[in-house]
Design a protein around this motif. Structure first.
Motif, PDB file in Angstrom:
ATOM      1  N   THR A 139      40.213  19.192 -35.500  1.00 50.36           N
ATOM      2  CA  THR A 139      39.353  20.327 -35.817  1.00 50.36           C
ATOM      3  C   THR A 139      39.280  20.479 -37.338  1.00 50.36           C
ATOM      4  N   PRO A 140      38.353  21.288 -37.842  1.00 49.14           N
ATOM      5  CA  PRO A 140      38.322  21.544 -39.281  1.00 49.14           C
ATOM      6  C   PRO A 140      39.644  22.109 -39.810  1.00 49.14           C
ATOM      7  N   LEU A 141      40.323  22.925 -39.006  1.00 51.63           N
ATOM      8  CA  LEU A 141      41.619  23.461 -39.436  1.00 51.63           C
ATOM      9  C   LEU A 141      42.613  22.340 -39.694  1.00 51.63           C
ATOM     10  N   PHE A 142      42.628  21.349 -38.833  1.00 53.54           N
ATOM     11  CA  PHE A 142      43.573  20.247 -39.021  1.00 53.54           C
ATOM     12  C   PHE A 142      43.261  19.495 -40.312  1.00 53.54           C
ATOM     13  N   ASP A 143      41.994  19.362 -40.633  1.00 49.82           N
ATOM     14  CA  ASP A 143      41.618  18.723 -41.901  1.00 49.82           C
ATOM     15  C   ASP A 143      42.087  19.549 -43.098  1.00 49.82           C
ATOM     16  N   VAL A 144      42.023  20.866 -42.980  1.00 50.29           N
ATOM     17  CA  VAL A 144      42.515  21.729 -44.058  1.00 50.29           C
ATOM     18  C   VAL A 144      44.012  21.516 -44.263  1.00 50.29           C
ATOM     19  N   ILE A 145      44.747  21.369 -43.168  1.00 50.86           N
ATOM     20  CA  ILE A 145      46.190  21.119 -43.262  1.00 50.86           C
ATOM     21  C   ILE A 145      46.454  19.771 -43.911  1.00 50.86           C
ATOM     22  N   LEU A 146      45.701  18.751 -43.537  1.00 50.29           N
ATOM     23  CA  LEU A 146      45.861  17.437 -44.163  1.00 50.29           C
ATOM     24  C   LEU A 146      45.506  17.484 -45.645  1.00 50.29           C
ATOM     25  N   ASP A 147      44.472  18.229 -45.991  1.00 48.32           N
ATOM     26  CA  ASP A 147      44.103  18.390 -47.405  1.00 48.32           C
ATOM     27  C   ASP A 147      45.257  19.010 -48.187  1.00 48.32           C
ATOM     28  N   MET A 148      45.903  20.004 -47.598  1.00 48.01           N
ATOM     29  CA  MET A 148      47.018  20.676 -48.246  1.00 48.01           C
ATOM     30  C   MET A 148      48.177  19.704 -48.468  1.00 48.01           C
ATOM     31  N   ILE A 149      48.496  18.930 -47.450  1.00 44.71           N
ATOM     32  CA  ILE A 149      49.571  17.937 -47.571  1.00 44.71           C
ATOM     33  C   ILE A 149      49.237  16.924 -48.659  1.00 44.71           C
ATOM     34  N   GLU A 150      47.968  16.536 -48.725  1.00 43.99           N
ATOM     35  CA  GLU A 150      47.553  15.533 -49.700  1.00 43.99           C
ATOM     36  C   GLU A 150      47.649  16.043 -51.140  1.00 43.99           C
ATOM     37  N   ARG A 151      47.647  17.349 -51.323  1.00 44.15           N
ATOM     38  CA  ARG A 151      47.806  17.910 -52.672  1.00 44.15           C
ATOM     39  C   ARG A 151      49.235  17.763 -53.195  1.00 44.15           C
ATOM     40  N   ARG A 152      50.172  17.482 -52.311  1.00 39.43           N
ATOM     41  CA  ARG A 152      51.556  17.265 -52.707  1.00 39.43           C
ATOM     42  C   ARG A 152      51.795  15.796 -53.030  1.00 39.43           C
TER      43      ARG A 152
END
Length: 239
Positions: A139-152
């Protein structure tokens, strides 16, 4: 006009995106500050940074996941500064010696190796599915979570793993709580299950704590069910 001061602590590999909906929903009640642990490698060091950087002398404190452990350490170090406490999808027990402890270390190190070799998003695709309710996969929410992880970065991941592997026992903190405390957990949280929060509630003095289970929700409760979480926190801030 906001009259409360709220400090928000994100979890492992998370940032202020975890608290976006709550900050907006609670703005009429509270001004807020989100801590960032960057590459700190101990729970105590993270708590000390919160105390050093929080722009308020006394504040309400909410921590999600690893941030919940940091929140309890803040209370241990400076209970006089915490007006209220909210612990979301977190834990309190230390890592103990033995086969289970080694298995935890091995799993975390395997994920770190993926992050170092393939990048943070690749690691997140392996790790994050267990963090959300099945309905939120793809879902779009899961992509937001992956985006957040990728910022680390892998360096930050390694530091936070080090902190979690050496996590302190927060049992004495829970037993000594004297401020209004709320425990919040997704009912389908597989990482920090509801049973763990029930145990935390039993450790806390009966007059200070209450527990809320968020239905149809995994570990990332603030993002998966933001309205439900915000509603609980709004009542907590009003106590």
């Amino acid at each position: 006009m906001a009259i409360e001061q709220l400090v928000l602590l994100p979890g492992l590999l998370c940032d202020d995106a975890v608290w976006t909906e709550q900050r907006a929903a609670l703005a009429p009640q509270a001004e807020s500050f989100v801590a960032d642990f960057n590459d700190l490698d101990s729970i105590k060091g993270m708590a000390e940074k919160v105390l050093d950087t929080a722009p308020y002398k006394v504040f309400s404190l909410a921590g999600h996941s690893m941030g919940g452990r940091v929140a309890m350490e803040v209370v241990r170090l400076a209970p006089q500064r915490v007006r209220r406490l909210a612990l979301l999808d977190t834990g309190f027990e230390p890592r103990v010696a033995g086969q289970a402890a080694q298995a935890e270390r091995d799993k975390r190190m395997a994920l770190l190796a993926v992050a170092q070799k393939q990048g943070m998003r690749a690691m997140g695709k392996l790790w994050a599915p267990g963090m959300v309710h099945p309905d939120h996969l793809a879902t779009p929410l899961f992509d937001v979570i992956l985006d957040m992880i990728e910022r680390r970065t892998p360096k930050q991941f390694e530091a936070q793993i080090t902190a979690l592997l050496a996590r302190p026992d927060a049992t004495p903190v829970l037993q000594s709580l004297a401020c209004p405390t709320v425990f919040i957990c997704g009912r389908q949280d597989l990482w920090s299950p509801l049973s763990r929060h029930e145990a935390m509630l039993k450790l806390a003095p009966p007059q200070v704590g209450e527990l809320h289970a968020i239905e149809d929700c995994g570990h990332m409760s603030t993002m998966e069910k933001p309205q439900a979480v915000s509603g609980i926190l709004a009542k907590w801030l009003a106590t």
